[in-house]
Write a protein that holds these residues in place. Structure first.
Motif, PDB file in Angstrom:
ATOM      1  N   GLN A   1       0.860  -1.185   0.000  1.00 20.06           N
ATOM      2  CA  GLN A   1       0.000   0.000   0.000  1.00 20.06           C
ATOM      3  C   GLN A   1       0.893   1.232   0.000  1.00 20.06           C
ATOM      4  O   GLN A   1       1.770   1.383   0.857  1.00 20.06           O
ATOM      5  CB  GLN A   1      -0.913   0.011   1.222  1.00 20.06           C
ATOM      6  CG  GLN A   1      -1.937   1.147   1.191  1.00 20.06           C
ATOM      7  CD  GLN A   1      -2.824   1.168   2.422  1.00 20.06           C
ATOM      8  OE1 GLN A   1      -2.721   2.050   3.270  1.00 20.06           O
ATOM      9  NE2 GLN A   1      -3.695   0.174   2.521  1.00 20.06           N
ATOM     10  N   LEU A   2       0.680   2.112  -0.988  1.00 16.69           N
ATOM     11  CA  LEU A   2       1.516   3.299  -1.163  1.00 16.69           C
ATOM     12  C   LEU A   2       0.641   4.532  -1.284  1.00 16.69           C
ATOM     13  O   LEU A   2      -0.531   4.438  -1.672  1.00 16.69           O
ATOM     14  CB  LEU A   2       2.363   3.181  -2.432  1.00 16.69           C
ATOM     15  CG  LEU A   2       3.361   2.023  -2.522  1.00 16.69           C
ATOM     16  CD1 LEU A   2       3.905   1.926  -3.939  1.00 16.69           C
ATOM     17  CD2 LEU A   2       4.497   2.222  -1.538  1.00 16.69           C
ATOM     18  N   PRO A   3       1.185   5.721  -0.961  1.00 17.06           N
ATOM     19  CA  PRO A   3       0.469   6.957  -1.298  1.00 17.06           C
ATOM     20  C   PRO A   3       0.263   7.015  -2.812  1.00 17.06           C
ATOM     21  O   PRO A   3       1.062   6.454  -3.571  1.00 17.06           O
ATOM     22  CB  PRO A   3       1.424   8.065  -0.822  1.00 17.06           C
ATOM     23  CG  PRO A   3       2.371   7.394   0.123  1.00 17.06           C
ATOM     24  CD  PRO A   3       2.487   5.975  -0.317  1.00 17.06           C
TER      25      PRO A   3
ATOM     26  N   ARG B   1      -7.614   4.374  -4.155  1.00 23.46           N
ATOM     27  CA  ARG B   1      -8.761   4.602  -3.279  1.00 23.46           C
ATOM     28  C   ARG B   1      -8.420   5.619  -2.204  1.00 23.46           C
ATOM     29  O   ARG B   1      -7.272   6.086  -2.107  1.00 23.46           O
ATOM     30  CB  ARG B   1      -9.184   3.275  -2.628  1.00 23.46           C
ATOM     31  CG  ARG B   1      -8.073   2.586  -1.865  1.00 23.46           C
ATOM     32  CD  ARG B   1      -8.484   1.211  -1.359  1.00 23.46           C
ATOM     33  NE  ARG B   1      -7.387   0.514  -0.719  1.00 23.46           N
ATOM     34  CZ  ARG B   1      -7.009   0.675   0.538  1.00 23.46           C
ATOM     35  NH1 ARG B   1      -7.649   1.566   1.311  1.00 23.46           N
ATOM     36  NH2 ARG B   1      -5.994  -0.001   1.055  1.00 23.46           N
ATOM     37  N   ASP B   2      -9.442   5.962  -1.390  1.00 22.08           N
ATOM     38  CA  ASP B   2      -9.236   6.843  -0.242  1.00 22.08           C
ATOM     39  C   ASP B   2      -8.678   6.034   0.916  1.00 22.08           C
ATOM     40  O   ASP B   2      -9.202   4.956   1.245  1.00 22.08           O
ATOM     41  CB  ASP B   2     -10.553   7.496   0.183  1.00 22.08           C
ATOM     42  CG  ASP B   2     -11.073   8.470  -0.859  1.00 22.08           C
ATOM     43  OD1 ASP B   2     -10.230   9.119  -1.512  1.00 22.08           O
ATOM     44  OD2 ASP B   2     -12.302   8.578  -1.015  1.00 22.08           O
TER      45      ASP B   2
ATOM     46  N   GLU C   1      -3.680  -5.916   5.140  1.00 23.94           N
ATOM     47  CA  GLU C   1      -4.528  -4.796   5.558  1.00 23.94           C
ATOM     48  C   GLU C   1      -5.612  -4.506   4.535  1.00 23.94           C
ATOM     49  O   GLU C   1      -5.370  -4.446   3.332  1.00 23.94           O
ATOM     50  CB  GLU C   1      -3.652  -3.547   5.753  1.00 23.94           C
ATOM     51  CG  GLU C   1      -4.415  -2.328   6.247  1.00 23.94           C
ATOM     52  CD  GLU C   1      -3.534  -1.110   6.427  1.00 23.94           C
ATOM     53  OE1 GLU C   1      -4.085  -0.024   6.676  1.00 23.94           O
ATOM     54  OE2 GLU C   1      -2.299  -1.257   6.301  1.00 23.94           O
ATOM     55  N   GLY C   2      -6.856  -4.348   5.001  1.00 22.55           N
ATOM     56  CA  GLY C   2      -7.951  -3.863   4.175  1.00 22.55           C
ATOM     57  C   GLY C   2      -8.432  -4.795   3.085  1.00 22.55           C
ATOM     58  O   GLY C   2      -8.971  -4.336   2.088  1.00 22.55           O
TER      59      GLY C   2
ATOM     60  N   MET D   1      -2.818   3.816  -3.040  1.00 22.26           N
ATOM     61  CA  MET D   1      -2.916   2.822  -4.105  1.00 22.26           C
ATOM     62  C   MET D   1      -2.442   1.469  -3.590  1.00 22.26           C
ATOM     63  O   MET D   1      -1.508   1.382  -2.795  1.00 22.26           O
ATOM     64  CB  MET D   1      -2.110   3.260  -5.335  1.00 22.26           C
ATOM     65  CG  MET D   1      -0.646   3.508  -5.083  1.00 22.26           C
ATOM     66  SD  MET D   1       0.154   4.517  -6.395  1.00 22.26           S
ATOM     67  CE  MET D   1      -0.387   3.708  -7.882  1.00 22.26           C
ATOM     68  N   ASP D   2      -3.157   0.439  -4.016  1.00 21.86           N
ATOM     69  CA  ASP D   2      -2.770  -0.930  -3.702  1.00 21.86           C
ATOM     70  C   ASP D   2      -2.001  -1.482  -4.891  1.00 21.86           C
ATOM     71  O   ASP D   2      -2.477  -1.431  -6.034  1.00 21.86           O
ATOM     72  CB  ASP D   2      -3.996  -1.795  -3.427  1.00 21.86           C
ATOM     73  CG  ASP D   2      -4.777  -1.300  -2.213  1.00 21.86           C
ATOM     74  OD1 ASP D   2      -4.139  -0.922  -1.221  1.00 21.86           O
ATOM     75  OD2 ASP D   2      -6.028  -1.291  -2.273  1.00 21.86           O
TER      76      ASP D   2
END
Length: 356
Positions: free
Chosen positions: A91-93, A130-131, A295-296, A139-140
C-alpha cells in the motif's frame, strides 16, 4: 509480469506454455481470441522439479519436437510457478508519475520481499486507487519479484528450441485470465451483483493459488505440495515409476469403493489420496489466512479448483469437506470442445496466451 527487453508487439497468434514436472501444455490463441492448435506432451522426470527448471537442454529438445510436430506458432508466452517467485501486496500513497512509482515500489520491496533485488527481476501491477483511512489517496500495488537466473534459464531453454518468447508471466495470472469470465455467475457478469473475491487453485505438480476480484490479482503463492507429491510418495512406497503412480491415482480416485479396483496398490493409492486431500485443504486454508492477514482485504467468497488434480474423482468433494466455503471445479469455456482431462491440463497455457 513483463521482462524488460522482450517484444510486446502483438502477433497474429501466440502460444501459452505451461511447463511442469510431468508435461508441457501448449495452447495457441489467435488474434481474434479463438483457440487454435493445442498440444500436451510428457516431459521426462527430473527436467523440472517443483516448478523450477533443472535441465535446459532436455527442455529445449522437447519444445523443439513439440512445436515441429504440431505446427504451432513460434511466438510464445511462458508461465512461471515456483518458490523462486515472490508476490507481495503493498500500500503506497497515490503516485501518478511512473518513474517515481517504480522507485517507491523498489524501496518498499527491499523490506517486503525476501530476496536481494539486485538478483531479481521486479515488476508490479496497480490493483486499486482509493481513499485511505486518513482521507488521503492511496494505491494498492501487487509487487512480483523473480530470481533473475531462473528467468534467464527459461528464456535460454525457449530460445534454444528456436522459439520467440514475447512474454513471461506468473502462471497464477494466466489461471485467473482463463477462468475469471467463465466462473462468474451471469448476474455478476452483467453487473447486477458485486464481483466475488475468489480463491483460484490449480492442482498440478505444485499447487498454484491466487486470490482475485475480476481481473485483479490480490494475492498469490505457490505451495510445493501438489499432486506430484502424492504420486511420488506412492511411487516410492510401491517401487514403481512416478508415471505409473500418477495413472493409478487418477484411476482409483476417492469416489468408488477401493475393493472394486483390481490394480495392485489400489488400497495404497487410496490411502495416499486421502492424506493428500487433507493436506491440500490445509494449504488452501493457509493461503486464505495469509491473504486475510493483509490490511484492508475483502474476504474470500468462494474457491475455484482447476488443473489435472481437479479431475481426480472425489478429490474436489474431499477438499470441500475440509473448508467452510463452497468449492467448484471450472474449465475455460474456450476449451469446452476438448476432453475434460485435456482441458484441465491446458487451462493455464490458455490463460497465458491471452493478451492482457
Amino acid at each position: 509480469m513483463k521482462i524488460s527487453g522482450l517484444s510486446t508487439r502483438k502477433k497474429a497468434s501466440s502460444v501459452g506454455l505451461d511447463i511442469t514436472s510431468e508435461s508441457i501444455a501448449a495452447t495457441e490463441v489467435q488474434d481474434d481470441g479463438s483457440v487454435g492448435r493445442t498440444a500436451i506432451t510428457p516431459l521426462q522426470p527430473g527436467v523440472v522439479k517443483e516448478g523450477d527448471l533443472v535441465n535446459r537442454e532436455v527442455l529445449s529438445d522437447a519444445l523443439k519436437d513439440l512445436f515441429s510436430r504440431h505446427k504451432l506458432s513460434k511466438s510464445v508466452r511462458v508461465g512461471v510457478a515456483n518458490q523462486r517467485v515472490v508476490v507481495r501486496s503493498l500500500q503506497l500513497p497515490l503516485i501518478e508519475d511512473e518513474s517515481e512509482l517504480d522507485n517507491a515500489i523498489r524501496f518498499r520491496a527491499q523490506e517486503a520481499i525476501p530476496m536481494p533485488l539486485e538478483q531479481a527481476v521486479l515488476d508490479h501491477q496497480v490493483v486499486a486507487k482509493r481513499d485511505g483511512g486518513d482521507g488521503n489517496k492511496v494505491m494498492d500495488v501487487l509487487a512480483v519479484a523473480a530470481r533473475r537466473d531462473m528467468v534467464t534459464g527459461i528464456l535460454e531453454a525457449v530460445r534454444g528450441a528456436g522459439l520467440q518468447p514475447v512474454g513471461i508471466d506468473l502462471s497464477a495470472f494466466g489461471m485467473i485470465r482463463a477462468l475469471k469470465s467463465g466462473s462468474a455467475p451471469e448476474s455478476v457478469a452483467t453487473g447486477e451483483m458485486p464481483v466475488p473475491t475468489s480463491l483460484y487453485c490449480h492442482l498440478g505438480d505444485v499447487t498454484n493459488l491466487a486470490v482475485a476480484r475480476g481481473n485483479d490479482c490480490l494475492f498469490a503463492r505457490v505451495s510445493p505440495y501438489g499432486i506430484d507429491t502424492i504420486a511420488d510418495r506412492l511411487a516410492n512406497r510401491r517401487g514403481v515409476a512416478i508415471d505409473e503412480a500418477r495413472e493409478l491415482i487418477m484411476e482409483v480416485g476417492l469416489e468408488e469403493d477401493v475393493e472394486l479396483f483390481s490394480q495392485d496398490g489400489a488400497d495404497i493409492a487410496r490411502e495416499m489420496l486421502e492424506e493428500g486431500a487433507t493436506k491440500l485443504a490445509e494449504e488452501l486454508r493457509m493461503s486464505m489466512d495469509f491473504y486475510g492477514a493483509q490490511e484492508g482485504v475483502t474476504p474470500v467468497d468462494r474457491v475455484v479448483l482447476c488443473g489435472p488434480g481437479s479431475t481426480i474423482p472425489g478429490l474436489p468433494e474431499r477438499i470441500q469437506a475440509g473448508l467452510t466455503l463452497g468449492v467448484s471445479v471450472d474449465l475455460p469455456a474456450a476449451l469446452a470442445h476438448l476432453d475434460e482431462e485435456d482441458a484441465a491440463r491446458l487451462t493455464v497455457s490458455y490463460g497465458l496466451a491471452l493478451e492482457e
